[in-house]
Design an enzyme around this catalytic site. Structure first.
Site, PDB file in Angstrom:
ATOM      1  N   ASP A   1     -52.156 -25.578   5.061  1.00  0.00           N
ATOM      2  CA  ASP A   1     -52.236 -24.225   4.092  1.00  0.00           C
ATOM      3  C   ASP A   1     -50.893 -23.866   3.646  1.00  0.00           C
ATOM      4  O   ASP A   1     -50.526 -22.743   3.148  1.00  0.00           O
ATOM      5  CB  ASP A   1     -52.620 -22.969   5.222  1.00  0.00           C
ATOM      6  CG  ASP A   1     -54.041 -23.081   5.501  1.00  0.00           C
ATOM      7  OD1 ASP A   1     -54.983 -22.945   4.659  1.00  0.00           O
ATOM      8  OD2 ASP A   1     -54.449 -23.514   6.600  1.00  0.00           O
TER       9      ASP A   1
ATOM     10  N   GLU B   1     -46.283 -17.505   0.490  1.00  0.00           N
ATOM     11  CA  GLU B   1     -45.807 -16.117   0.821  1.00  0.00           C
ATOM     12  C   GLU B   1     -45.993 -15.607   2.113  1.00  0.00           C
ATOM     13  O   GLU B   1     -45.298 -14.678   2.569  1.00  0.00           O
ATOM     14  CB  GLU B   1     -46.806 -15.208   0.000  1.00  0.00           C
ATOM     15  CG  GLU B   1     -46.480 -13.848  -0.203  1.00  0.00           C
ATOM     16  CD  GLU B   1     -47.478 -12.808  -0.834  1.00  0.00           C
ATOM     17  OE1 GLU B   1     -47.020 -12.053  -1.691  1.00  0.00           O
ATOM     18  OE2 GLU B   1     -48.822 -13.036  -0.736  1.00  0.00           O
TER      19      GLU B   1
ATOM     20  N   ARG C   1     -50.208 -22.414  11.541  1.00  0.00           N
ATOM     21  CA  ARG C   1     -49.255 -22.128  10.450  1.00  0.00           C
ATOM     22  C   ARG C   1     -47.784 -21.732  10.764  1.00  0.00           C
ATOM     23  O   ARG C   1     -46.866 -21.342   9.982  1.00  0.00           O
ATOM     24  CB  ARG C   1     -49.761 -20.794   9.359  1.00  0.00           C
ATOM     25  CG  ARG C   1     -51.178 -21.106   9.214  1.00  0.00           C
ATOM     26  CD  ARG C   1     -51.440 -20.275   7.838  1.00  0.00           C
ATOM     27  NE  ARG C   1     -50.834 -20.503   6.707  1.00  0.00           N
ATOM     28  CZ  ARG C   1     -50.533 -19.672   5.788  1.00  0.00           C
ATOM     29  NH1 ARG C   1     -51.338 -18.653   5.603  1.00  0.00           N
ATOM     30  NH2 ARG C   1     -49.667 -19.850   4.672  1.00  0.00           N
TER      31      ARG C   1
ATOM     32  N   HIS D   1     -56.281 -10.289   4.398  1.00  0.00           N
ATOM     33  CA  HIS D   1     -54.932  -9.686   4.263  1.00  0.00           C
ATOM     34  C   HIS D   1     -55.069  -8.371   3.449  1.00  0.00           C
ATOM     35  O   HIS D   1     -56.002  -8.324   2.473  1.00  0.00           O
ATOM     36  CB  HIS D   1     -54.142 -10.740   3.151  1.00  0.00           C
ATOM     37  CG  HIS D   1     -53.463 -11.834   4.356  1.00  0.00           C
ATOM     38  ND1 HIS D   1     -53.364 -13.104   3.673  1.00  0.00           N
ATOM     39  CD2 HIS D   1     -52.991 -11.881   5.484  1.00  0.00           C
ATOM     40  CE1 HIS D   1     -52.994 -13.802   4.740  1.00  0.00           C
ATOM     41  NE2 HIS D   1     -52.632 -13.258   5.768  1.00  0.00           N
TER      42      HIS D   1
ATOM     43  N   LEU E   1     -60.190 -21.007  -0.058  1.00  0.00           N
ATOM     44  CA  LEU E   1     -59.278 -21.051   1.123  1.00  0.00           C
ATOM     45  C   LEU E   1     -58.599 -19.426   1.252  1.00  0.00           C
ATOM     46  O   LEU E   1     -57.655 -19.523   1.933  1.00  0.00           O
ATOM     47  CB  LEU E   1     -57.707 -21.894   1.174  1.00  0.00           C
ATOM     48  CG  LEU E   1     -58.652 -23.317   0.845  1.00  0.00           C
ATOM     49  CD1 LEU E   1     -57.404 -24.206   0.610  1.00  0.00           C
ATOM     50  CD2 LEU E   1     -59.275 -23.970   2.252  1.00  0.00           C
TER      51      LEU E   1
ATOM     52  N   CYS F   1     -50.094 -15.243  -3.138  1.00  0.00           N
ATOM     53  CA  CYS F   1     -49.989 -16.359  -1.923  1.00  0.00           C
ATOM     54  C   CYS F   1     -49.238 -17.304  -2.192  1.00  0.00           C
ATOM     55  O   CYS F   1     -48.538 -18.084  -1.383  1.00  0.00           O
ATOM     56  CB  CYS F   1     -51.340 -16.734  -1.491  1.00  0.00           C
ATOM     57  SG  CYS F   1     -52.783 -15.662  -1.065  1.00  0.00           S
TER      58      CYS F   1
END
Length: 264
Positions: free
Chosen positions: A67, A72, A92, A169, A250, A256
């Protein structure tokens, strides 16, 4: 922070899509991303940022982190300094560590979310007057509290809001068009979180268009949402459409894909 500092930038950082992108996280499986198509979209995105006169730093792909194209989430860049985030997805965490030395080369002041709370950049909207942070599956109250302590010391006001259920988000459903204007889905603005701002709603059935970025004099928005594009243009903004079909698989969007800032 001046009002223009929330959408006028001299620099952006991006990262090339990893060959492992097909293993990226997703809330709902809507298909496997095609790497070549994503690379083409990513190149168009970078070209659009550069066309505004900005310096765009392209970091190499990180195959260990599927990812990692979504840079961001790893940091919050403000005029006073950069803050390294603590992503809510355990896979992540390493992405934030990889971003820190890049930002240390550009900023004199670096802070870091230490934990145990978590917070991702996709839940943070910086406007001309405040920093809005949405609590979500990736960003918790402890992470927000730690961020509040840092940005308050830098002279910013932080307001905690809530991301709608089922939305990854906060910025999945909103974006800043200028210091006083926000593009939002109706399901998000119904909470009253944007009271006092001028609102432009996404067109019916085009909620996926809510994540755009205002970068200097253009608004980058995902391609394929004519109703929302018309609403943004009617408000006086210049729009550039970028293909986003593969990132969308995704749960990714325009914001992002870059960190946007003017180094201190």
């Amino acid at each position: 922070m001046t009002k223009d500092a929330s959408f006028r930038f001299t620099h952006a950082i991006t990262r090339r899509p990893a060959a492992t992108i097909t293993q990226g996280l997703r809330a709902v499986d809507t298909g496997t991303p095609d790497l070549a198509t994503m690379q083409a979209h990513h190149a168009a995105y970078i070209a659009t940022l550069r066309a505004t006169g900005a310096t765009v730093i392209e970091l190499p792909a990180l195959d260990a982190y599927p990812d990692s194209v979504f840079v961001e989430d790893t940091a919050l860049c403000l005029p006073e300094g950069a803050i390294i985030m603590r992503p809510g997805a355990p896979t992540r965490l390493g992405e934030a560590a990889e971003m820190e030395p890049q930002l240390r080369a550009l900023y004199t002041t670096i802070a870091r979310i230490q934990g145990p709370g978590t917070i991702e950049g996709g839940d943070i909207l910086v406007t001309g007057r405040e920093i809005l942070v949405g609590q979500s599956a990736r960003t918790d109250a402890a992470g927000i509290a730690e961020l509040r302590a840092i940005v308050t010391a830098w002279g910013h006001s932080l307001r905690e809001v809530h991301t709608p259920p089922g939305v990854l988000h906060f910025k999945t459903d909103c974006s800043l068009l200028d210091a006083n204007t926000i593009l939002s889905t109706e399901r998000l603005s119904a909470s009253g979180c944007f009271d006092g701002y001028k609102l432009i709603h996404t067109a019916p059935g085009e909620e996926a268009a809510a994540n755009t970025i205002r970068f200097n004099d253009v608004v980058l928005m995902p391609a394929g949402f004519p109703g929302t594009r018309q609403r943004i243009e009617q408000a006086g903004f210049t729009v550039v459409e970028i293909g986003n079909s593969e990132c969308a698989k995704l749960d990714g969007g325009m914001s992002c894909l870059s960190l946007r800032f003017t180094p201190s």
